[in-house]
Design a protein around this motif. Sequence first.
Motif, short mmCIF file in Angstrom:
data_model
loop_
_atom_site.label_atom_id
_atom_site.label_comp_id
_atom_site.label_asym_id
_atom_site.label_seq_id
_atom_site.Cartn_x
_atom_site.Cartn_y
_atom_site.Cartn_z
N SER A 1 -105.77 -33.46 37.74
CA SER A 1 -105.35 -33.08 36.51
C SER A 1 -105.95 -31.52 35.90
O SER A 1 -107.09 -31.24 36.33
CB SER A 1 -105.46 -34.15 35.36
OG SER A 1 -105.36 -35.47 35.80
N LEU B 1 -95.39 -34.93 39.30
CA LEU B 1 -96.08 -34.12 38.75
C LEU B 1 -95.41 -34.00 37.16
O LEU B 1 -94.44 -34.09 36.89
CB LEU B 1 -95.87 -32.72 39.38
CG LEU B 1 -96.57 -31.45 38.74
CD1 LEU B 1 -97.11 -30.39 39.45
CD2 LEU B 1 -95.45 -30.88 37.77
N SER C 1 -103.73 -30.24 41.61
CA SER C 1 -102.89 -29.58 40.42
C SER C 1 -103.24 -28.22 40.12
O SER C 1 -102.59 -27.73 39.32
CB SER C 1 -103.30 -30.47 39.30
OG SER C 1 -104.83 -30.49 39.21
#
Length: 373
Positions: free
Chosen positions: A328, A53, A355
């Motif tokens: 994302s 990440l 995410s």
Amino acid sequence: MNFYSYLLLIAMSIALISCDNNNDDPTGFSQELIDVLDAKIDSLMIHGSLPGLVINVSASDGREYIRAKGVCNLETSAPRTVTDPFRIASITKTFTASVIHSLINEGRLSTSDKLSTHFPDFPNADIITVRNLLRMRSGIADYADHAFLELLYNDPLAVFTTQELLQISIDKADQFYTPDSITVYCNANFTLLGEIASQIEGKDIGTLITERVIEPLGLTNTIFPTNTNLSGNNHGYCWNDVNNEFDDFTVLNPLWAGAAGAVISTVEDLGIFVKALYNGELMTSTVNTAKNEALSMDGAPPFIKYGEGILNFGSFWGHNGTIFGFSSEMWYLPEEDAIIIIDVNRLDEDDLSQSMNAFLMASKTLFPEYVDW
């Protein structure tokens, strides 16, 4: 990207993410808050089984929280870095919308233009406008349904022409909504917008995004790919429930996503872009004002709205993106001139964002006064 999987995850996650913040330093990110967010992200990495990440939270007054955690390659255990390129998926829509807005700014296109000018045989083409496409209010049934995503999961190198993609939607004409009646997320809208821009300019949408967005903003690590490769060491992964292991989806064909999801970028470049996107650096103030007039989305909570190629998430503006291997977030908070950019190198067959939880954690921890969900 299945946006409604994203909404489902939001509903599931909001109640689970703590908002116990003690921000005793309103002028900056206190060490206490940084430690709290570090612990939350580390816990998310472990419990979410996230390979890697990266997160960049930055404000113009110098406040920042930048981290790269986990690995970019499970075989070599090479660490993720903040410079890793990744597939930004549906964040590409904001790039395509910027091209369309630049054409509108030049008077070469109008939001009131009918789809029939460019696709006369498309269902409802005489009553669907460019504005409807930009705002996800065309009523078109999407080609990117569950069956389509399953096909791509089983064959990540599958090739589809734009016409083949649009034909899938055309064949669902009996499922179309009345244009401008409701806001329903649909990839086909931006596939059509990309084709409209190409017809006007005589260039493919990748070239137009490069010439009209990437180069003017100096996004040196952003590309519209022309092949299946991803440069650098970053790998994208999907969890395989049958084999109980990660499958490597780094090499896939993003070209079917085209104007709706093909672009590759980095956290640094997306930070530059999202500010320009919201503030309208590539267009007049009139066009930009219209772009940011967001409407509620069907089935979404009231704090999620869609403008013209831009999402409004409470006080935040930007977009999210999911494609096999990568998930994302790209968000801008105007009141603080702050960005939150996140990428996780995991996205599974279910297309549920990996995410979004990190975005919720970061926004609630560092900017609690702007979080009302």
